[in-house]
Design an enzyme around this catalytic site. Structure first.
Site, mmCIF file in Angstrom:
data_model
loop_
_atom_site.group_PDB
_atom_site.id
_atom_site.type_symbol
_atom_site.label_atom_id
_atom_site.label_comp_id
_atom_site.label_asym_id
_atom_site.label_seq_id
_atom_site.Cartn_x
_atom_site.Cartn_y
_atom_site.Cartn_z
ATOM 1 N N GLU A 29 6.415 -4.494 3.906
ATOM 2 C CA GLU A 29 7.630 -3.862 4.440
ATOM 3 C C GLU A 29 8.788 -4.842 4.627
ATOM 4 O O GLU A 29 9.955 -4.504 4.442
ATOM 5 C CB GLU A 29 7.320 -3.209 5.798
ATOM 6 C CG GLU A 29 6.483 -1.945 5.735
ATOM 7 C CD GLU A 29 4.991 -2.202 5.737
ATOM 8 O OE1 GLU A 29 4.558 -3.362 5.533
ATOM 9 O OE2 GLU A 29 4.232 -1.239 5.938
ATOM 10 N N ALA B 71 4.225 4.115 2.133
ATOM 11 C CA ALA B 71 5.018 5.302 2.455
ATOM 12 C C ALA B 71 5.982 5.570 1.313
ATOM 13 O O ALA B 71 6.415 4.645 0.623
ATOM 14 C CB ALA B 71 5.777 5.076 3.752
ATOM 15 N N GLU C 149 -2.299 0.741 6.241
ATOM 16 C CA GLU C 149 -2.400 1.226 7.628
ATOM 17 C C GLU C 149 -3.412 2.361 7.736
ATOM 18 O O GLU C 149 -4.161 2.447 8.709
ATOM 19 C CB GLU C 149 -1.013 1.645 8.141
ATOM 20 C CG GLU C 149 -0.136 0.412 8.384
ATOM 21 C CD GLU C 149 1.328 0.749 8.636
ATOM 22 O OE1 GLU C 149 1.914 1.468 7.810
ATOM 23 O OE2 GLU C 149 1.874 0.292 9.648
ATOM 24 N N GLY D 156 1.902 1.577 4.321
ATOM 25 C CA GLY D 156 1.230 2.731 4.927
ATOM 26 C C GLY D 156 -0.170 2.943 4.372
ATOM 27 O O GLY D 156 -1.057 3.442 5.076
#
Ligand code: NAD
Length: 671
Positions: free
Chosen positions: A545, A477, A525, A522
């Site tokens: 993260e 992200a 993911e 992300g």
């Protein structure tokens, strides 16, 4: 016969910029390493740099052992005594099956070393040189057996740069080339093979040509440095402008490498702007000034390129680089795949040079070259016969449906953050913020979600591949969009992101994630929400993260546990460690690992294979596995029986069974 698996001990000669990094890689790969340099002071300094670098890798979770375990495999040795190579070096070499030489770029020094080493190393051993500009063949000529000498060209810094050019000298044996390719892979690198000992090999030749033309454009007053760089950055989407890269790597280095290539008969354009900077000792970042200014010498600060200055003709800027690549391909110096891999991994280009050529139009590239040839009379601008033939045959690239690649009915839509490419019956969704390693922003989520909706409605699309442009799948992200946000904003972002991952998981068509470089946070993911993950050998996957103080928020804690099991998932999430592709394969996080240059081809052929299957049955298979997995086996079996029987209401089952009985290929229509 030399085989990669017989290599146990490696001597790296030269512990400077390159040598210490190469020794570190070799030790990480499990080899016992002798690291040789002229005195202990240099060696101690090299070892402390290795220790520092290993520490950094450990912090990132990219080291599987302790720093000391790796350093413990490296023995520093002094290579010269009283002006001659030392007994200590002779002993180390006699124990080694591989020498990698990284001493300064001096032919006489290298030849002396190869003569010395070739007499001390065992019969079945390999002598590799990391030279950037000297002929492998000439270095080899000094060795007792030139067939064992090979080029092994790492990039700076070796630990981080994924590419290794393996160069065949005139007499290098096939088995030596094969073994070095294997060894490079074992060191975690992606090797490409340079079949002929041409000056500059692949990367520096192509880059040299780009620099040449950039210089020519500025020298002739056709555009400014800033305009060339803005075009390279915004239009071609290179990670750096051409002159920015010169500053970054050192104008002196380029000046000297180009000079060395010219001395070896490569026709190089004179370049006034480079010469002026060189003579004024304005070398770039290292001296505090080059084409741009750097307030703190040695510290790179990215110049801010202005989008409105991006007005140089990209076909002109790329013309010589494409011409050079065509020459390398036509004369058999390297394969198309290896040339593409070289520029992507060696220069960080988001696309291969032939992909650029196809996009720009082969005719436009030839026109630009012909115009320059007419204006200057210089042979270097002669369009390569391969390009001329292509134009004659109407193979103009994407627009004509065929160029270096074939584009059967390709439609491409470029959005702000993604590209949607329909290659019916499959579609590619390409995360396209290569300058930010495809960091996922709210805009990207929105565009991805819309793209999937549209592709779902397109009856001619049967499978979707998601991949990243440039060096990575996606590094995660975009944390810059997290600045000054409230927990509620983050909640919304997480929800939107989760919505996208659910959309992928319960999409009515199969989705393949083609993963290369980083797939982190992300990025992973997204990849985990696809049905099948193919990774290239350079991929690194992880959920880092935790290192930023938070946890995965787009399904990472859930899907990772379901894919690799809770114990491994917790280890990955709690340590934030990255795993390389081969390890991801072992834990089932990816379905298969392929060579870096063939990721697109492998993903395409898998997607095409799925596109031939009955679409409704594919959808039911997904649902039965994914939904069934969430409940008890009774619920799962009931669901399976329901979906199984439902399929017997479809025309596709009749077609499938008939084709089977008639021994022909079925043609499924999704009805
Ligand atoms: P460097 O000057 O940083 O390191 C060379 C090292 O070799 C020095 O530590 C020097 O003391 C040592 N040395 C000199 N004579 C020696 C001897 N007789 N025995 C053992 N060690 C000796 O140079 P570098 O940048 O590491 O380059 C080394 C080689 O790698 C060159 O051939 C260069 O062309 C090539 N190369 C460099 C880069 C780069 O970006 N720097 C990239 C790819 C390849």
């Amino acid at each position: 016969m030399v085989r990669a698996e017989d290599i146990k001990v490696v001597t790296v000669v030269g512990a400077g910029t390159m040598g210490h990094g190469i020794a570190e890689l070799a030790a990480m790969a499990g080899y016992k390493v002798y690291l040789a340099d002229v005195n202990m002071e240099i060696l101690n300094n090299a070892i402390s740099k290795i220790r520092w670098s290993l520490g950094k890798l450990a912090e990132k979770g990219a080291l599987r052992e302790s720093v000391e375990a790796v350093v413990g495999r490296i023995t520093p040795i002094v290579s010269v005594k009283e002006g001659a190579f030392s007994e200590e070096l002779a002993r180390a070499l006699s124990e080694s099956q591989l020498m990698i030489e990284a001493v300064p770029e001096n032919l006489k020094l290298k030849q002396d070393l190869f003569a010395f080493a070739s007499l001390r190393m065992p019969q079945e051993s390999i002598l590799a040189t990391n030279t950037s500009s000297l002929p492998i063949t000439e270095i080899a000529s000094a060795a007792a057996d030139p067939s064992r000498v090979v080029g092994m060209h790492f990039f700076n810094p070796p630990v981080l740069m994924p590419l290794v050019e393996v160069i065949r000298g005139a007499k290098t044996s096939d088995e030596v080339v094969r073994a070095v390719v294997e060894i490079a892979r074992k060191m975690g690198k992606t090797p490409v093979i340079v079949n002929k000992d041409v000056p500059g090999f692949i990367v520096n030749r192509v880059l040299g040509r780009l620099m040449n033309v950039a210089c020519f454009i500025v020298d002739k007053g056709m555009a400014s440095v800033e305009e060339v760089d803005a075009t390279a950055f915004y239009v071609l989407r290179f990670p750096m402008g051409v002159f920015e890269l010169a500053d970054y790597s050192g104008i002196d280095v380029f000046y000297l490498v180009t000079k060395a290539m010219a001395e070896r008969g490569v026709e190089v354009l004179p370049c006034r702007v480079f010469e002026e900077k060189f003579l004024a000792k304005k070398y770039g970042v290292k001296s505090g000034e080059g084409f741009y200014k750097y307030p703190e010498p040695g510290k790179f600060v990215k110049p801010s390129h202005q989008k409105e200055l991006a007005k140089v003709d990209p076909a002109l800027l790329m013309s010589l680089a494409v011409n050079e690549a065509a020459y390398l391909l036509r004369t058999g110096v390297a394969s198309k795949e290896d040339i593409e891999t070289s520029v992507k991994l060696g220069l960080g280009w988001p696309k291969g040079v032939f992909e650029y050529a196809d996009e720009l139009g082969i005719d436009r590239v030839v026109e630009a070259l012909s115009r320059l040839k007419a204006e200057t009379g210089m042979e270097v601008f002669s369009p390569d016969p391969l390009l001329q033939d292509m134009v004659r045959q109407g193979k103009l690239g994407r627009k004509s449906g065929e160029g270096f690649y074939s584009y059967a009915a390709v439609e491409e839509v470029v959005k702000e953050t993604i590209i949607i490419r329909k290659e019916k019956p499959i579609a590619w969704v390409i995360l396209n913020r290569p300058e930010r390693l495809n960091a996922i922003s709210p805009k990207m989520l929105e565009e991805l979600s819309k793209a999937l909706d549209e592709l779902e409605e397109d009856k001619e699309i049967r499978a979707v591949v998601i991949k990243g442009a440039g060096r990575a799948f996606s590094a995660g992200a975009d944390v810059t969009s997290f600045a000054a946000v409230t927990p509620m904003d983050v909640m919304k972002f997480s929800r939107k992101f989760q919505e996208l991952t659910l959309k992928m998981q319960f999409y009515t068509k199969p989705i393949i994630a083609a993963v290369h470089g980083y797939a982190l946070g992300g990025g992973l993911e997204i990849a985990m929400s696809a049905d099948i993950r193919i990774a290239s050998e350079d991929a690194m996957l992880g959920q880092p993260e935790i290192n930023l103080g938070f946890i995965p928020g787009a399904g990472g804690t859930q899907r990772l546990a379901r894919i690799v099991g809770p114990a491994r998932a917790k280890e990955l999430i709690m340590t934030g460690d990255f795993v390389p592709a081969t390890e991801a394969l072992k834990m089932g996080l990816v379905n298969r690992v392929v060579k870096a240059g063939s990721l697109d081809d492998e993903a395409r052929s898998l997607a095409l294979k799925l596109a031939e299957k009955p679409p409704l049955a594919l959808m039911m298979a997904k649902y039965s596995v994914d939904l069934g997995y969430e409940g008890t086996i009774w619920e799962g079996l009931a669901l399976e029986a329901g979906l199984f029987s439902l399929l017997f209401s479809t025309e596709d089952v009749i077609e499938g069974v008939s084709a089977f009985l008639e021994k022909r290929r079925p043609k499924f229509r999704g009805r």
